[in-house]
Write a protein that holds these residues in place. Structure first.
Motif, PDB file in Angstrom:
ATOM      1  N   ARG A  21      18.289  42.506  20.043  1.00 17.37           N
ATOM      2  CA  ARG A  21      18.110  43.557  19.053  1.00 17.37           C
ATOM      3  C   ARG A  21      18.462  44.894  19.685  1.00 17.37           C
ATOM      4  NH1 ARG A  21      12.653  42.634  15.416  1.00 17.37           N
ATOM      5  NH2 ARG A  21      13.161  40.563  14.611  1.00 17.37           N
ATOM      6  N   SER A  22      19.691  45.281  19.577  1.00 15.74           N
ATOM      7  CA  SER A  22      20.116  46.557  20.150  1.00 15.74           C
ATOM      8  C   SER A  22      21.315  47.075  19.377  1.00 15.74           C
ATOM      9  CB  SER A  22      20.491  46.399  21.634  1.00 15.74           C
ATOM     10  OG  SER A  22      21.676  45.644  21.780  1.00 15.74           O
ATOM     11  N   TRP A  23      21.459  48.394  19.372  1.00 18.88           N
ATOM     12  CA  TRP A  23      22.605  48.995  18.695  1.00 18.88           C
ATOM     13  C   TRP A  23      23.893  48.599  19.399  1.00 18.88           C
ATOM     14  CZ3 TRP A  23      21.806  50.485  14.065  1.00 18.88           C
ATOM     15  CH2 TRP A  23      20.582  51.056  13.685  1.00 18.88           C
TER      16      TRP A  23
ATOM     17  N   LEU B  90      24.872  43.304   4.486  1.00 13.33           N
ATOM     18  CA  LEU B  90      23.468  43.415   4.086  1.00 13.33           C
ATOM     19  C   LEU B  90      23.016  42.218   3.259  1.00 13.33           C
ATOM     20  CD1 LEU B  90      21.009  45.320   4.246  1.00 13.33           C
ATOM     21  CD2 LEU B  90      21.786  46.375   2.122  1.00 13.33           C
ATOM     22  N   THR B  91      23.735  41.942   2.175  1.00 16.99           N
ATOM     23  CA  THR B  91      23.325  40.830   1.309  1.00 16.99           C
ATOM     24  C   THR B  91      23.549  39.489   1.980  1.00 16.99           C
ATOM     25  OG1 THR B  91      25.492  40.751   0.196  1.00 16.99           O
ATOM     26  CG2 THR B  91      23.793  42.157  -0.770  1.00 16.99           C
ATOM     27  N   GLY B  92      24.586  39.397   2.812  1.00 17.06           N
ATOM     28  CA  GLY B  92      24.854  38.142   3.493  1.00 17.06           C
ATOM     29  C   GLY B  92      23.728  37.735   4.423  1.00 17.06           C
ATOM     30  N   ILE B  93      23.208  38.684   5.195  1.00 17.04           N
ATOM     31  CA  ILE B  93      22.114  38.382   6.117  1.00 17.04           C
ATOM     32  C   ILE B  93      20.830  38.075   5.358  1.00 17.04           C
ATOM     33  CG2 ILE B  93      20.620  39.378   7.891  1.00 17.04           C
ATOM     34  CD1 ILE B  93      23.047  40.841   8.997  1.00 17.04           C
TER      35      ILE B  93
ATOM     36  N   CYS C  76      20.164  46.318   9.565  1.00 19.97           N
ATOM     37  CA  CYS C  76      19.990  44.889   9.320  1.00 19.97           C
ATOM     38  C   CYS C  76      20.761  44.064  10.350  1.00 19.97           C
ATOM     39  CB  CYS C  76      20.457  44.555   7.907  1.00 19.97           C
ATOM     40  SG  CYS C  76      20.011  42.896   7.337  1.00 19.97           S
ATOM     41  N   LEU C  77      21.990  44.491  10.669  1.00 24.18           N
ATOM     42  CA  LEU C  77      22.796  43.785  11.661  1.00 24.18           C
ATOM     43  C   LEU C  77      22.152  43.868  13.037  1.00 24.18           C
ATOM     44  CD1 LEU C  77      25.513  42.264  12.048  1.00 24.18           C
ATOM     45  CD2 LEU C  77      26.532  44.480  12.644  1.00 24.18           C
ATOM     46  N   ARG C  78      21.623  45.022  13.376  1.00 25.66           N
ATOM     47  CA  ARG C  78      20.970  45.195  14.674  1.00 25.66           C
ATOM     48  C   ARG C  78      19.761  44.282  14.826  1.00 25.66           C
ATOM     49  NH1 ARG C  78      16.359  47.558  16.322  1.00 25.66           N
ATOM     50  NH2 ARG C  78      16.287  48.502  18.416  1.00 25.66           N
ATOM     51  N   ASN C  79      18.959  44.184  13.785  1.00 24.75           N
ATOM     52  CA  ASN C  79      17.685  43.476  13.885  1.00 24.75           C
ATOM     53  C   ASN C  79      17.795  41.964  13.683  1.00 24.75           C
ATOM     54  OD1 ASN C  79      16.297  45.877  14.376  1.00 24.75           O
ATOM     55  ND2 ASN C  79      15.881  46.227  12.206  1.00 24.75           N
ATOM     56  N   TYR C  80      18.798  41.522  12.906  1.00 27.00           N
ATOM     57  CA  TYR C  80      18.769  40.113  12.500  1.00 27.00           C
ATOM     58  C   TYR C  80      20.040  39.324  12.788  1.00 27.00           C
ATOM     59  CZ  TYR C  80      14.755  41.935   9.958  1.00 27.00           C
ATOM     60  OH  TYR C  80      13.560  42.555   9.639  1.00 27.00           O
ATOM     61  N   ARG C  81      21.061  39.944  13.377  1.00 25.57           N
ATOM     62  CA  ARG C  81      22.308  39.209  13.607  1.00 25.57           C
ATOM     63  C   ARG C  81      22.088  37.972  14.476  1.00 25.57           C
ATOM     64  NH1 ARG C  81      24.081  39.729  18.511  1.00 25.57           N
ATOM     65  NH2 ARG C  81      26.121  38.880  17.964  1.00 25.57           N
ATOM     66  N   SER C  82      21.175  38.048  15.432  1.00 26.49           N
ATOM     67  CA  SER C  82      20.958  36.914  16.328  1.00 26.49           C
ATOM     68  C   SER C  82      20.238  35.764  15.644  1.00 26.49           C
ATOM     69  CB  SER C  82      20.143  37.363  17.559  1.00 26.49           C
ATOM     70  OG  SER C  82      18.877  37.869  17.165  1.00 26.49           O
ATOM     71  N   ARG C  83      19.649  36.013  14.484  1.00 20.10           N
ATOM     72  CA  ARG C  83      18.896  34.959  13.793  1.00 20.10           C
ATOM     73  C   ARG C  83      19.732  34.210  12.755  1.00 20.10           C
ATOM     74  NH1 ARG C  83      12.912  37.572  12.578  1.00 20.10           N
ATOM     75  NH2 ARG C  83      12.556  38.469  14.662  1.00 20.10           N
ATOM     76  N   VAL C  84      20.883  34.762  12.402  1.00 25.47           N
ATOM     77  CA  VAL C  84      21.698  34.160  11.339  1.00 25.47           C
ATOM     78  C   VAL C  84      22.065  32.726  11.689  1.00 25.47           C
ATOM     79  CG1 VAL C  84      23.905  34.283  10.128  1.00 25.47           C
ATOM     80  CG2 VAL C  84      22.549  36.353  10.462  1.00 25.47           C
ATOM     81  N   ALA C  85      22.424  32.468  12.946  1.00 20.79           N
ATOM     82  CA  ALA C  85      22.817  31.128  13.360  1.00 20.79           C
ATOM     83  C   ALA C  85      21.696  30.112  13.162  1.00 20.79           C
ATOM     84  CB  ALA C  85      23.252  31.144  14.813  1.00 20.79           C
ATOM     85  N   TYR C  86      20.443  30.562  13.228  1.00 23.66           N
ATOM     86  CA  TYR C  86      19.312  29.658  13.000  1.00 23.66           C
ATOM     87  C   TYR C  86      18.991  29.520  11.515  1.00 23.66           C
ATOM     88  CZ  TYR C  86      18.656  30.493  18.000  1.00 23.66           C
ATOM     89  OH  TYR C  86      18.842  30.608  19.352  1.00 23.66           O
ATOM     90  N   TRP C  87      19.209  30.579  10.764  1.00 19.04           N
ATOM     91  CA  TRP C  87      18.885  30.547   9.340  1.00 19.04           C
ATOM     92  C   TRP C  87      19.869  29.715   8.536  1.00 19.04           C
ATOM     93  CZ3 TRP C  87      17.864  36.528   8.945  1.00 19.04           C
ATOM     94  CH2 TRP C  87      16.580  36.783   9.462  1.00 19.04           C
ATOM     95  N   VAL C  88      21.156  29.693   8.964  1.00 23.37           N
ATOM     96  CA  VAL C  88      22.131  28.947   8.168  1.00 23.37           C
ATOM     97  C   VAL C  88      21.888  27.446   8.282  1.00 23.37           C
ATOM     98  CG1 VAL C  88      23.916  30.707   8.262  1.00 23.37           C
ATOM     99  CG2 VAL C  88      23.816  28.991  10.059  1.00 23.37           C
TER     100      VAL C  88
END
Length: 274
Positions: A8-10, A171-174, A262-274
């Motif tokens: 979680r970083s810019w 935004l909506t994709g995440i 949203c990208l900063r905070n949750y991009r690393s979780r997308v791979a688990y959510w899909v």
């Protein structure tokens, strides 16, 4: 050896956007292949995009022009240009909410930045737009709207649509990847947006009617109206209303900030959510 940035970083968020942009040959090719695949084995191929747009615009222009008593010479280009812009916006909204869900296999097994899928989608919608632009060109040649130097404003206007399409997709994709009820909700809202956006009805006509002018201004609460107008006005040679550009600018800045957070905070979780 430099220390890796936390998930979680810019820095990670901007690196994702930068890496995706540097892979332009890949997502550019994939976006074009998406269109070719859709019309595989058809005789006309991607020309069906323009044909479909022309048939819908002509039918709606004639029908609603007759219902509202509008001059077909001005109303048909008005409807066609509105549909041209709407198809791009609607495509980014609907497909954007499912962009990561639809690319589940690639996200799980291909080490690529998330933004690659965003760029691919926006590029595909841009190609659709350029195909449909042929319809506008034909109507402009037939009905000859009073085009002038303001036509050049169509370029920055479309650039703004692209930027907004990108942040909406992120935004909506995440969010939709985490909450799977979001895509059908967005699809329902998109259908409603079509009817409350001046595409097959003329906003300026209502403003000129003293009986409904004040109530007609409620339509400006619809943000899509402003995005349609900043591009339709130069394409039809109409006077430029600058407050539409101001509203679009504010929405663009606010939307980009929200998408980056949203990208900063949750991009690393997308791979688990899909």
């Amino acid at each position: 050896m430099p220390e890796a940035a936390p998930s979680r970083s810019w820095r990670r968020a901007f690196d994702d956007l930068g890496q995706g942009w540097r892979q332009r040959p890949l997502w550019g090719y994939l976006g074009w292949q998406d269109i070719k695949q859709r019309y595989r084995r058809s005789v006309l191929g991607p020309l069906w995009i323009s044909i479909t747009m022309a048939v819908v615009a002509t039918a709606m222009g004639i029908l609603y022009g007759a219902l509202f008593g509008e001059d077909i010479r001005t109303f048909l280009p008005y409807v066609a240009t509105g549909l041209l812009i709407w198809y791009f916006i609607n495509g980014c909204i609907l497909e954007g909410s499912e962009v990561f869900i639809a690319n589940e296999g690639l996200i799980r097994f291909l080490p690529a930045p998330l933004s690659l899928h965003v760029y691919r989608l926006v590029w595909r919608q841009t190609l659709f737009f350029l195909h449909n632009l042929v319809v506008w060109g034909i109507l402009a040649a037939i009905f000859r709207p009073p085009l002038g130097w303001s036509l050049l404003l169509a370029i920055p206007a479309f650039m703004l649509l692209i930027v907004n399409g990108a942040w909406i997709t992120v935004l909506t994709g995440i969010i939709a990847t985490r909450f799977r009820d979001i895509p059908p909700i967005i699809a329902s809202l998109a259908n409603l947006l079509f009817f409350v956006t001046p595409i097959v009805w003329q906003y300026d006509t209502l403003l000129k009617n003293p009986a409904v002018a004040e109530r007609a201004r409620i339509a400006e609460l619809n943000p899509v109206l402003h995005f349609v107008e900043i591009l339709r006005e130069p394409l039809l040679g109409e006077p430029i209303v600058w407050h539409h550009w101001i509203v679009v600018g504010v929405i663009t800045v606010a939307g980009c900030i929200a998408a980056l957070v949203c990208l900063r905070n949750y991009r690393s979780r997308v791979a688990y959510w899909v």
